[in-house]
Design an enzyme around this catalytic site. Structure first.
Site, PDB file in Angstrom:
ATOM      1  N   LYS A 166       0.839  -1.208   0.000  1.00 52.80           N
ATOM      2  CA  LYS A 166       0.000   0.000   0.000  1.00 52.80           C
ATOM      3  C   LYS A 166       0.870   1.253   0.000  1.00 52.80           C
ATOM      4  O   LYS A 166       0.366   2.355  -0.203  1.00 52.80           O
ATOM      5  CB  LYS A 166      -0.963  -0.016   1.191  1.00 52.80           C
ATOM      6  CG  LYS A 166      -2.112  -1.006   1.034  1.00 52.80           C
ATOM      7  CD  LYS A 166      -3.196  -0.810   2.081  1.00 52.80           C
ATOM      8  CE  LYS A 166      -2.743  -1.178   3.475  1.00 52.80           C
ATOM      9  NZ  LYS A 166      -2.415  -2.620   3.604  1.00 52.80           N
ATOM     10  N   TYR A 198       1.689   4.119   6.498  1.00 57.77           N
ATOM     11  CA  TYR A 198       3.029   3.590   6.252  1.00 57.77           C
ATOM     12  C   TYR A 198       4.056   4.724   6.200  1.00 57.77           C
ATOM     13  O   TYR A 198       5.172   4.583   6.707  1.00 57.77           O
ATOM     14  CB  TYR A 198       3.072   2.818   4.932  1.00 57.77           C
ATOM     15  CG  TYR A 198       2.416   1.464   4.952  1.00 57.77           C
ATOM     16  CD1 TYR A 198       2.121   0.797   6.143  1.00 57.77           C
ATOM     17  CD2 TYR A 198       2.092   0.823   3.758  1.00 57.77           C
ATOM     18  CE1 TYR A 198       1.534  -0.451   6.146  1.00 57.77           C
ATOM     19  CE2 TYR A 198       1.507  -0.435   3.744  1.00 57.77           C
ATOM     20  CZ  TYR A 198       1.224  -1.064   4.939  1.00 57.77           C
ATOM     21  OH  TYR A 198       0.639  -2.303   4.935  1.00 57.77           O
ATOM     22  N   MET A 233      -5.670 -10.562   8.544  1.00 69.84           N
ATOM     23  CA  MET A 233      -5.339 -10.655   7.118  1.00 69.84           C
ATOM     24  C   MET A 233      -4.712 -12.019   6.873  1.00 69.84           C
ATOM     25  O   MET A 233      -3.498 -12.174   6.934  1.00 69.84           O
ATOM     26  CB  MET A 233      -4.380  -9.534   6.717  1.00 69.84           C
ATOM     27  CG  MET A 233      -4.921  -8.152   6.973  1.00 69.84           C
ATOM     28  SD  MET A 233      -3.786  -6.835   6.480  1.00 69.84           S
ATOM     29  CE  MET A 233      -2.457  -7.085   7.660  1.00 69.84           C
TER      30      MET A 233
END
Length: 407
Positions: A166, A198, A233
């Site tokens: 991402k 991030y 996830m």
């Protein structure tokens, strides 16, 4: 049609035409070990070298209960490191020492980390929030607060931070939107002009490294496949759970994603390989102060992999529809079916949400774009890690079944 699989040294069960035409089950592979140091002919990975720890090395792993963190703990302890895992609760069966802390509480971190003095810190934890602004506040704050406690102690030599692709695709709120870099993604691509947690985590890492004099590395993984329970996830356990429910209900194993993902090529990241990459960067001077992509080293097509997974799980595979048939839609209201499967198979996890993350697998498989990462930086610095994505994925499914987590 004559099968040519034996000409390649395979059995019929590893030849896709045989699987499709003759109904052979896909060969089951030995369950992969996250700390394996050898690789046989049917292993999922190339041999992993034992990375001898530096003198007096003490590794602190944040997120020790997750897919990435648990693999890292096993890799480190297997190589002889002193390891402390940080999580809210102890991880059953973990070979690491444990320290309990709330990563969202600076006070909790000060109380838990004040006397720890690790030499190497591996940050493999994050907390999903409702908005990207909250993701930035919470997850950027975690990095800042942890290093704010540990940095002034003077013991830290290196900090490794795990993020993801991402970095190039944008956050959940703007995922895949705007002018994206070309594939394969290169580590020196400019940041996207959007808020991204991030980026916030990296900035906190860079600032702490400059202030306290340690080196750093950033590890941008693609979809991570590995063993953990309760992870938000988790592609392997999600697909195994999905197949079990569909088989129980007499429904086909429909690829839930887009035709772009079905027809294109994609790469993934094995948790054991990601762990070894972090240890390599932390102990290789030439890799210091560098951001890396980390993927398995091969590419797969879902249109070829899907029927092999289906044969492995004993379900009827179907390709995608004209629009994605999402897991969240298909799996709405299946809690009763899951409860029946738990009873029928003696499964140990009755909470469906702890073994399946419909939303995340939908995001991965539903993308209408190609996603591939370049690993030239690592290769030129001597990194040789490689994992067969198909073998790793099938081996993980076998492990989840052996642990009675999925049917």
């Amino acid at each position: 049609m004559e099968c040519r699989s034996r000409d390649r040294g395979w059995t019929d069960a590893r030849c896709l035409p045989c699987v499709q035409m003759k109904g052979f089950p896909v060969q089951r592979f030995d369950v992969p070990s996250s700390d394996a140091t050898t690789a046989g002919p049917l292993s999922d990975r190339a041999p992993t070298p034992v990375r001898t720890p530096p003198a007096d090395a003490h590794a602190l792993v944040l997120g020790a209960s997750g897919i990435t963190g648990s693999a890292l703990v096993h890799q480190l302890t297997g190589a002889g490191w002193k390891v402390t895992g940080l999580s809210r609760s102890p991880v059953p069966g973990s070979p690491a020492d444990h320290v309990s802390a709330d990563l969202r509480s600076p006070e909790s971190l000060r109380n838990s980390l004040s006397d720890l003095r690790p030499t190497h810190v591996f940050i493999a934890a994050w907390s999903r929030q409702e908005t990207e602004a909250e993701n930035i506040r919470v997850n950027g704050g975690m990095v800042r607060d942890v290093l704010g406690v540990l940095g002034p102690q003077g013991s830290v030599r290196h900090v490794a931070l795990v993020t993801g692709l991402k970095h190039y695709l944008g956050p959940f709120e703007a995922y895949g939107q705007g002018d994206l870099p070309d594939t394969p993604f290169l580590e020196d691509a400019e940041r996207l002009p959007v808020d991204n947690f991030y980026y916030a985590q990296e900035d906190e890492l860079f600032a702490a490294a400059e202030a306290h004099g340690f080196t750093w590395s950033v590890h941008r993984s693609h979809t991570v496949i590995g063993y953990a329970v309760g992870n938000a996830m988790n592609l392997a356990s999600t697909l195994a759970t999905y197949s079990g429910i569909q088989r129980h209900l007499g429904r086909p194993f429909v690829f839930p994603g887009s035709r772009t993902q079905w027809d294109g090529v994609v790469d993934l990241t094995d948790a054991g390989l990601l762990a070894d990459h972090q240890i390599w960067a932390a102990t290789t001077p030439a890799a210091a102060d560098t951001a890396f992509n980390v993927v398995n080293g091969d590419v797969v097509r879902w249109r070829r992999l899907w029927p092999r997974i289906a044969a492995h799980l004993g379900v009827d595979p179907h390709g995608p529809g004209e629009v994605p048939q999402t897991l969240e839609e298909q799996m709405a209201g299946v809690e009763g079916a899951w409860a029946a499967l738990v009873t029928e198979h003696g499964l140990v996890e009755p909470d469906l949400e702890r073994v399946a993350s419909w939303w995340h697998t939908d995001a991965d498989l539903g993308r209408d774009m190609e996603v591939l990462a370049d690993m030239t930086r690592s290769r030129l610095l001597g990194w040789t890690g490689y994992v067969s994505t198909e073998r790793a994925l099938l081996g993980l499914i076998d492990r989840y079944r052996a642990e009675r987590l999925v049917p």
